[in-house]
Design an enzyme around this catalytic site. Structure first.
Site, PDB file in Angstrom:
ATOM      1  N   CYS A  97       0.805  -1.216   0.000  1.00  0.00           N
ATOM      2  CA  CYS A  97       0.000   0.000   0.000  1.00  0.00           C
ATOM      3  C   CYS A  97       0.840   1.268   0.000  1.00  0.00           C
ATOM      4  CB  CYS A  97      -0.943   0.005   1.194  1.00  0.00           C
ATOM      5  SG  CYS A  97      -2.076  -1.402   1.217  1.00  0.00           S
ATOM      6  N   ARG A 216     -19.865   8.747   0.326  1.00  0.00           N
ATOM      7  CA  ARG A 216     -21.275   8.523   0.655  1.00  0.00           C
ATOM      8  C   ARG A 216     -21.677   9.495   1.778  1.00  0.00           C
ATOM      9  NH1 ARG A 216     -19.320   3.118   0.039  1.00  0.00           N
ATOM     10  NH2 ARG A 216     -19.119   2.858   2.308  1.00  0.00           N
ATOM     11  N   HIS A 355      -8.991   3.378  -1.907  1.00  0.00           N
ATOM     12  CA  HIS A 355      -7.594   2.972  -1.716  1.00  0.00           C
ATOM     13  C   HIS A 355      -7.095   2.246  -2.961  1.00  0.00           C
ATOM     14  CE1 HIS A 355      -3.946   1.557  -0.072  1.00  0.00           C
ATOM     15  NE2 HIS A 355      -4.381   0.582   0.715  1.00  0.00           N
ATOM     16  N   CYS A 385       0.196   2.110   6.483  1.00  0.00           N
ATOM     17  CA  CYS A 385       0.374   0.709   6.871  1.00  0.00           C
ATOM     18  C   CYS A 385       0.454  -0.140   5.610  1.00  0.00           C
ATOM     19  CB  CYS A 385      -0.773   0.244   7.759  1.00  0.00           C
ATOM     20  SG  CYS A 385      -2.417   0.374   7.010  1.00  0.00           S
TER      21      CYS A 385
END
Length: 399
Positions: A97, A216, A355, A385
């Site tokens: 990530c 949202r 992401h 992370c």
């Protein structure tokens, strides 16, 4: 600890991102090849500045699922697809990530060492076209030695998020409330125009796309309470009786398509070209932690990067910590009670904005830079992370 100043500073000239597209068929970016998505981001970044792109020394691109359409050095293909000079090379980086945050680190390190004067650090991920885990090809990525060392075995990331929630005693309501906060802050930022300067439009078969479609604004704790846990497994319930099974699709990051890019230069090259630096890369660190919990490394990475920088959390004006799961920033806040929660992801995070794995690091930097400018802040701290129990930590200083 006294900070050691580098001989050459690496400055960020610009930082842009695409809007976040839902990573599934029908998403706004699902019909755009990832190479084309990144090419259009490169073009938009460089078109904002009057200089010869042939002066770029290297292009460093984060991408996690390097398979299929993302397999052939996507940064190189995207640079060529953007019509940019063919003598400029590119490399692809995978630190899970944190891949494009690591691209920024490598870019800054190359500039600080005097090896390069101008680097584009970027990231791309089309999760609708190249599904997460594609590069594994259904094979074992661990090997016998790792399995023996961590017997009876490591766990999927979602289960690690459950373990983090259990370790820090985070309940379902707390996780869902944090998710609602992410959507509300992102919606407020979108409607106020706070994202407008960082988002570059992308041409799609349906027309230009320049508005995050993952937010949202009507999300509530009551609505999220109806979602079922997605990682609950009977075999693991016996092994980890402490887990409450609270992680749902609603309090996790969204699968997303997107790209982001940063233009990084030495101060001398920036001045020579008549460009205005917006921030400097102040301090960088990487750290590993327990691979079973997997998502906790931002905690020791924070301590390390602050120590290296000679700074404390009260001097940090803006904090971006990737919302892979709501338990990640909440555990971090529990470990750093001196941190002001209002400074953490004040424009929402990956729960609302998505992401896109390889692009998220550069996306967070783009958002953080613009927020520092809008609020007049000086220092920003970015934490990511990463699978395997790793983390990147970056401090930038607005100029």
């Amino acid at each position: 600890m006294q900070q050691v100043q580098p001989r050459t500073a690496a400055v960020i000239v610009d930082a842009v991102r695409t809007a976040s597209g839902k990573g599934r068929p029908g998403g706004a970016l699902a019909d755009v090849h990832p190479v084309d998505l990144l090419a259009r981001t490169f073009r938009a970044l460089l078109d904002r500045h009057d200089f010869d792109p042939g002066l770029v020394d290297d292009v460093l691109v984060g991408c996690v699922s390097q398979a299929g359409e993302q397999s052939a050095t996507p940064g190189r293909m995207a640079w060529l697809g953007a019509g940019l000079p063919s003598h400029v090379p590119a490399a692809t980086i995978d630190r899970k990530c944190g891949s494009s945050q690591q691209a920024l680190h490598f870019a800054a390190q190359a500039i600080m060492s005097g090896c390069h004067d101008a680097v584009v650090a970027a990231g791309v991920e089309s999760m609708s076209r190249v599904p997460m885990g594609s590069a594994r090809m259904d094979a074992d990525p661990y090997g016998t030695a790792v399995r023996a060392r961590f017997a009876p075995g490591l766990v999927p990331q979602g289960v690690a998020a459950e373990l983090v929630a259990a370790r820090w005693k985070l309940g379902r309501d707390e996780l869902d409330a944090y998710a609602v906060r992410s959507h509300a802050l992102a919606a407020r930022a979108r409607e106020s125009g706070a994202f407008d300067r960082e988002i570059v439009p992308v041409e799609t078969p349906s027309g230009p796309f320049d508005r995050d479609e993952t937010i949202r604004p009507g999300s509530t704790v009551d609505k999220l309470a109806g979602l079922r846990p997605v990682f609950e497994r009977e075999d693991l319930a016996a092994r980890f009786p402490e887990i409450g099974w609270h992680v749902t699709a609603g309090n996790s990051s969204q699968i997303t398509d997107g790209a982001a890019a940063l233009l990084v230069m030495s101060e001398a090259r920036c001045a020579e070209l008549g460009l205005t630096p917006r921030a400097r890369v102040h301090t960088m660190a990487v750290r590993g932690d327990d691979p079973l919990l997997m998502l906790t490394a931002p905690i020791p990475a924070t301590r390390l990067v602050l120590d290296r920088a000679g700074l404390t959390l009260d001097t940090i004006d803006h904090i971006e910590i990737n919302e892979a799961f709501a338990s990640v920033p909440l555990a971090w806040l529990a470990e750093f009670p001196e941190a002001d929660p209002a400074k953490v992801n004040p424009r929402g995070g990956a729960i609302a904005l998505g992401h896109p794995l390889g692009a998220s690091g550069a996306r967070l930097t783009a958002t953080m830079l613009h927020a520092l400018e809008d609020g007049g802040g000086r220092y920003g701290l970015q934490l990511m992370c990463e699978a395997g129990g790793m983390a990147n930590a970056t401090i930038i200083e607005r100029l």
